[in-house]
Design a protein around this motif. Sequence first.
Motif, PDB file in Angstrom:
ATOM      1  N   VAL A  26       1.044  -1.249   0.222  1.00 46.58           N
ATOM      2  CA  VAL A  26       0.209  -0.123   0.083  1.00 46.58           C
ATOM      3  C   VAL A  26       0.789   1.398   0.090  1.00 46.58           C
ATOM      4  O   VAL A  26       0.451   2.155  -0.708  1.00 46.58           O
ATOM      5  N   VAL A  27       1.962   0.986   1.091  1.00 44.55           N
ATOM      6  CA  VAL A  27       3.051   2.131   0.531  1.00 44.55           C
ATOM      7  C   VAL A  27       3.623   2.490  -0.226  1.00 44.55           C
ATOM      8  O   VAL A  27       3.511   3.613  -1.061  1.00 44.55           O
ATOM      9  N   ASP A  28       3.977   1.750  -1.071  1.00 47.58           N
ATOM     10  CA  ASP A  28       4.900   1.096  -2.559  1.00 47.58           C
ATOM     11  C   ASP A  28       3.678   2.727  -3.459  1.00 47.58           C
ATOM     12  O   ASP A  28       4.287   2.807  -3.794  1.00 47.58           O
ATOM     13  N   ALA A  29       2.854   1.937  -3.291  1.00 51.87           N
ATOM     14  CA  ALA A  29       1.185   2.177  -3.776  1.00 51.87           C
ATOM     15  C   ALA A  29       1.424   3.379  -4.640  1.00 51.87           C
ATOM     16  O   ALA A  29       0.831   4.936  -5.128  1.00 51.87           O
ATOM     17  N   THR A  30       1.060   4.471  -3.217  1.00 52.60           N
ATOM     18  CA  THR A  30       1.189   5.800  -2.776  1.00 52.60           C
ATOM     19  C   THR A  30       1.997   6.663  -3.425  1.00 52.60           C
ATOM     20  O   THR A  30       1.591   7.204  -3.658  1.00 52.60           O
ATOM     21  N   LEU A  72      -1.310  -2.566 -13.002  1.00 52.32           N
ATOM     22  CA  LEU A  72      -1.221  -1.572 -13.601  1.00 52.32           C
ATOM     23  C   LEU A  72      -0.301  -2.433 -14.970  1.00 52.32           C
ATOM     24  O   LEU A  72       0.869  -2.678 -14.334  1.00 52.32           O
ATOM     25  N   THR A  73      -0.187  -2.306 -16.174  1.00 56.58           N
ATOM     26  CA  THR A  73       0.640  -2.069 -17.375  1.00 56.58           C
ATOM     27  C   THR A  73       0.800  -1.696 -18.432  1.00 56.58           C
ATOM     28  O   THR A  73      -0.042  -1.693 -18.950  1.00 56.58           O
ATOM     29  N   PRO A  74       1.798  -0.567 -18.533  1.00 54.38           N
ATOM     30  CA  PRO A  74       3.080  -1.001 -18.018  1.00 54.38           C
ATOM     31  C   PRO A  74       2.892   0.218 -16.332  1.00 54.38           C
ATOM     32  O   PRO A  74       1.773   0.519 -16.486  1.00 54.38           O
ATOM     33  N   LYS A  75       4.231  -0.618 -15.358  1.00 54.00           N
ATOM     34  CA  LYS A  75       3.545  -0.143 -14.139  1.00 54.00           C
ATOM     35  C   LYS A  75       4.127   1.322 -13.572  1.00 54.00           C
ATOM     36  O   LYS A  75       5.086   2.228 -14.942  1.00 54.00           O
ATOM     37  N   LEU A  76       3.563   2.035 -12.627  1.00 58.05           N
ATOM     38  CA  LEU A  76       3.661   3.449 -12.705  1.00 58.05           C
ATOM     39  C   LEU A  76       5.822   3.445 -12.684  1.00 58.05           C
ATOM     40  O   LEU A  76       6.125   2.985 -11.437  1.00 58.05           O
ATOM     41  N   PRO A  77       5.953   4.476 -12.392  1.00 55.71           N
ATOM     42  CA  PRO A  77       7.452   4.229 -12.249  1.00 55.71           C
ATOM     43  C   PRO A  77       8.131   4.119 -11.402  1.00 55.71           C
ATOM     44  O   PRO A  77       7.146   4.656  -9.950  1.00 55.71           O
TER      45      PRO A  77
END
Length: 213
Positions: A26-30, A72-77
């Motif tokens: 969750v933290v990484d996604a945020t 998501l594809t591609p992933k957010l940086p």
Amino acid sequence: VLAVRAPQLDLRAVTCVAGNGPIDTVVDATLRVLEAAGAAPELPVGAGFDRPLVEPVHFAPVIHGEDCLGDLTPKLPTPTRVACGKHATQLIIETLERLGKSEKLTIIALAPLTNLAVAIRLRPDLFRSNVEKIVWMGGAVMRGGNYRPWAEANAAYDPEATHIVLSSGVPLMMYPWDAYLDVEFSRAELELLGAQDPSEGACTHGGPELCAR
């Protein structure tokens, strides 16, 4: 994203709690979303509780993806920012303590209420004096739930925390599950948002693309 971009809001801090997935995910996604949205580098992000107060964890990768961003594809940086090192509960309390005499904050909660519940129990006086209201995306009223027949996911993930917050006396505005059942996007609107047409075999996640009218 809306909180970062809306000129009407002065975003002071962001906190994370386990719910859609494990707290580290969750933290990484945020952090990835804040980076993509252009949030101020100095905006503090606090990692919170990794489980509910009493209930066992029950994540939902089938809904939110393994990355909590719908895979998501591609992933957010990969973000350059990191969490601030303070527990979410501490960050909430310190943010409220720093307010000026005439200032009050609105707390926007989009997840289970574990962090808020503990902060309220630690400093109920601070919440009564310095919080204008809590706006919560959670609960269900008349249309059933999305986790159990009559339980919405953010409420059901930590029902004890939900009880603490809802019975705290702090003014509360709820956006329950009911409010989202009548929201629709046309196919043209989805295309403007960058959604791809699943009929062309380009959809990699069963998200809003499959709900176009």
